[in-house]
Scaffold this motif. Structure first.
Motif, short mmCIF file in Angstrom:
data_model
loop_
_atom_site.label_atom_id
_atom_site.label_comp_id
_atom_site.label_asym_id
_atom_site.label_seq_id
_atom_site.Cartn_x
_atom_site.Cartn_y
_atom_site.Cartn_z
N ALA A 111 0.84 -1.21 0.00
CA ALA A 111 0.00 0.00 0.00
C ALA A 111 0.87 1.25 0.00
CB ALA A 111 -0.93 -0.01 1.21
N PHE A 112 1.98 1.22 0.74
CA PHE A 112 2.86 2.39 0.77
C PHE A 112 3.45 2.66 -0.62
CE2 PHE A 112 7.25 4.02 1.05
CZ PHE A 112 6.95 5.30 1.50
N LEU A 113 3.92 1.63 -1.30
CA LEU A 113 4.49 1.82 -2.63
C LEU A 113 3.45 2.35 -3.60
CD1 LEU A 113 6.71 -1.39 -2.91
CD2 LEU A 113 7.49 0.97 -2.59
N ASN A 114 2.22 1.85 -3.49
CA ASN A 114 1.15 2.38 -4.34
C ASN A 114 0.88 3.84 -4.06
OD1 ASN A 114 -0.44 0.39 -6.20
ND2 ASN A 114 0.14 -0.83 -4.43
N SER A 115 1.01 4.23 -2.80
CA SER A 115 0.80 5.63 -2.44
C SER A 115 1.97 6.51 -2.89
CB SER A 115 0.61 5.74 -0.92
OG SER A 115 0.53 7.09 -0.51
N PHE A 116 3.18 6.05 -2.64
CA PHE A 116 4.37 6.85 -2.95
C PHE A 116 4.55 7.05 -4.45
CE2 PHE A 116 8.89 7.71 -3.47
CZ PHE A 116 9.14 8.60 -2.44
N PHE A 117 4.33 5.99 -5.22
CA PHE A 117 4.53 6.04 -6.68
C PHE A 117 3.21 6.14 -7.44
CE2 PHE A 117 8.37 3.84 -5.17
CZ PHE A 117 9.36 4.57 -5.79
N ALA A 118 2.18 6.65 -6.80
CA ALA A 118 0.83 6.63 -7.38
C ALA A 118 0.76 7.26 -8.76
CB ALA A 118 -0.15 7.32 -6.43
N ALA A 119 1.47 8.35 -8.97
CA ALA A 119 1.31 9.11 -10.21
C ALA A 119 2.33 8.76 -11.29
CB ALA A 119 1.40 10.61 -9.91
N ASP A 120 3.36 7.99 -10.95
CA ASP A 120 4.42 7.77 -11.93
C ASP A 120 4.95 6.34 -11.92
OD1 ASP A 120 5.67 7.86 -9.51
OD2 ASP A 120 6.87 9.63 -9.93
N MET A 121 4.05 5.39 -11.73
CA MET A 121 4.43 3.99 -11.73
C MET A 121 4.02 3.33 -13.03
SD MET A 121 3.28 0.94 -9.12
CE MET A 121 3.10 2.13 -7.82
N LEU A 122 4.90 2.54 -13.60
CA LEU A 122 4.59 1.82 -14.83
C LEU A 122 3.88 0.52 -14.49
CD1 LEU A 122 4.93 1.48 -17.93
CD2 LEU A 122 7.06 0.25 -17.42
N ARG A 123 2.72 0.28 -15.11
CA ARG A 123 1.98 -0.97 -14.91
C ARG A 123 2.47 -2.01 -15.91
NH1 ARG A 123 0.22 3.22 -11.72
NH2 ARG A 123 -1.46 2.53 -10.34
N LEU A 124 2.98 -3.12 -15.39
CA LEU A 124 3.43 -4.21 -16.24
C LEU A 124 2.27 -5.13 -16.58
CD1 LEU A 124 6.72 -5.24 -14.35
CD2 LEU A 124 6.55 -3.91 -16.46
N PRO A 125 2.39 -5.90 -17.66
CA PRO A 125 1.36 -6.91 -17.95
C PRO A 125 1.25 -7.92 -16.81
CG PRO A 125 2.76 -6.54 -19.87
CD PRO A 125 3.40 -5.81 -18.74
N LEU A 126 0.06 -8.46 -16.63
CA LEU A 126 -0.18 -9.43 -15.58
C LEU A 126 0.72 -10.66 -15.70
CD1 LEU A 126 -4.06 -9.39 -15.28
CD2 LEU A 126 -2.46 -8.88 -13.44
N ALA A 127 1.20 -10.94 -16.90
CA ALA A 127 2.04 -12.11 -17.11
C ALA A 127 3.33 -12.06 -16.31
CB ALA A 127 2.37 -12.26 -18.60
N TYR A 128 3.75 -10.87 -15.90
CA TYR A 128 4.97 -10.74 -15.11
C TYR A 128 4.74 -11.00 -13.62
CZ TYR A 128 7.52 -8.88 -19.11
OH TYR A 128 8.13 -8.74 -20.32
N ASN A 129 3.50 -11.20 -13.23
CA ASN A 129 3.20 -11.55 -11.84
C ASN A 129 1.94 -12.41 -11.85
OD1 ASN A 129 2.72 -11.71 -9.09
ND2 ASN A 129 3.07 -9.52 -8.70
N GLY A 130 2.13 -13.68 -12.18
CA GLY A 130 1.00 -14.61 -12.28
C GLY A 130 0.52 -15.06 -10.91
N ASN A 131 -0.19 -14.17 -10.25
CA ASN A 131 -0.73 -14.45 -8.92
C ASN A 131 -1.76 -15.57 -9.02
OD1 ASN A 131 -2.08 -14.32 -6.43
ND2 ASN A 131 -1.85 -12.10 -6.29
N ILE A 132 -1.53 -16.69 -8.32
CA ILE A 132 -2.44 -17.83 -8.48
C ILE A 132 -3.86 -17.51 -8.02
CG2 ILE A 132 -0.59 -19.54 -8.34
CD1 ILE A 132 -1.53 -20.13 -5.47
N ALA A 133 -4.03 -16.45 -7.22
CA ALA A 133 -5.39 -16.04 -6.85
C ALA A 133 -6.22 -15.71 -8.08
CB ALA A 133 -5.35 -14.84 -5.91
#
Length: 360
Positions: A258-280
């Motif tokens: 949550a902190f990283l999402n807050s700190f980098f909220a405006a300038d974070m690059l979103r990667l494709p989901l394939a780079y983090n295949g969360n089994i959920a």
């Protein structure tokens, strides 16, 4: 009426005639007030219920595209002819993970083996707590090539109030931004949680130019998951992050993510989901999972972990196969294929690094 006698003797007191409190033929003020209060109470309860529904259903709500997912495309995840060449020497790049307790040692070893299988020239680093990780566990974790790097624990803000105690060490992940200060500096890093495995090459992430890149979390449409991060270490940025930690507004229960999402909220690059295949994702949006699986680069064992007990305790190496099979039966067996795959990688790790592991 002995109770009223004292009042009857007070100056100016006038005893009223006995009878009903109000005239039956006139409006009933108390009945009217009672009805109004009942209506207000019903409205309040309905309002609270509606707000609770919107609040909690939004936590679990999927983007519309996931809810009604269609496989409409047929092209590769990455056009390698367009991948920029990294400006860094391979020795300045590193895949990094963390080891905070002995229980994750086999997971780190398996992750290292999966990365080695991609033929990456990058370094492998494991950040660990020297005061809580045993020498035996460190020996197991580094069997497949991770180089140990001791780090000091970064404590959570507010003394950990409001957070899941299992995430209490996760703020140490911010130490990733100090790797440029090593004697052999890291200029570009890809961080992977220890409960991940690499399914394919990831080196193109070293060339991404942003301060942080990460894939979306499967529970939210905009927030990213901190299990896989592509970043550029910068001690000055790390100092800014540490200074902002106590001031930032973010839900403490989600810890460093949550902190990283807050700190980098405006300038974070979103990667494709394939780079983090969360089994959920397999459980929550199975059609999306099926579409991603063939080109998935990282599998992330979040909901169920094949190498650790339910009480988060270490599983002896000679009993890991029992834990894997038990994990495959959990959640109605939905993750059995993924658990079996982890065991295949683990058995290959044991065979490949048997000489090293025999010394642990």
């Amino acid at each position: 009426m002995r109770f009223w006698a004292p009042f009857a003797r007070k100056p100016g007191y006038m005893r009223l005639p006995a009878g009903p409190l109000y005239d039956a033929g006139s409006p009933a003020p108390y009945k009217s007030l009672y009805k109004t209060a009942c209506v207000a109470l019903v409205v309040l309860v309905l309002s609270i219920a509606l707000n609770c529904y919107l609040l909690f259903s939004n936590h679990e709500r999927w983007p519309a595209a996931f809810e009604d997912f269609q496989q409409l495309k047929d092209y590769p995840l990455l056009n390698r002819s367009l991948v920029p060449t990294s400006i860094y020497h391979p020795n300045e790049t590193a895949f990094v993970t963390t080891l905070y307790s002995d229980s994750y040692a086999p997971a780190v070893a398996a992750l290292g083996h999966s990365l080695r299988k991609t033929n990456t020239p990058a370094r492998l680093l494991v950040l660990y707590f020297p005061d809580t990780v045993s020498q035996k566990a460190l020996c197991v974790a580094t069997a497949s090539g991770f180089v140990p790097q001791p780090v000091a624990r970064i404590a959570p803000p507010d003394d950990g109030r409001g957070m899941n105690p299992h995430f209490a060490d996760q703020y140490t992940k911010l130490a990733l931004w100090t790797l440029d200060a090593l004697p052999a500096p890291v200029r570009a890093a890809v961080y992977l949680d220890a409960d991940t495995l690499a399914l394919g090459a990831l080196d193109e992430l070293f060339a991404q130019p942003y301060a942080l890149a990460a894939a979306p979390d499967v529970y939210f449409s905009t927030d990213v998951n901190a299990g896989v991060l592509a970043l550029h270490p910068d001690t000055a940025l790390h100092a800014a992050m540490r200074g902002a930690l106590a001031l930032a507004r973010f839900p403490r229960e989600y810890a460093e993510q949550a902190f990283l999402n807050s700190f980098f909220a405006a300038d974070m690059l979103r990667l494709p989901l394939a780079y983090n295949g969360n089994i959920a994702l397999k459980k929550r949006a199975p059609r999306v999972w099926a579409a991603l699986r063939a080109q998935m680069r990282v599998i992330h064992y979040t909901d169920t972990k094949p190498f650790i007990s339910h009480s988060w305790k270490e599983v002896p190496l000679d009993r890991l196969h029992e834990r894997v099979r038990a994990a495959g039966r959990e959640n109605g067996g939905i993750f059995k294929e993924e658990m079996d795959y982890w065991e295949v990688v683990w058995r290959d790790t044991l065979a490949t690094y048997s000489d090293h592991l025999s010394q642990c």
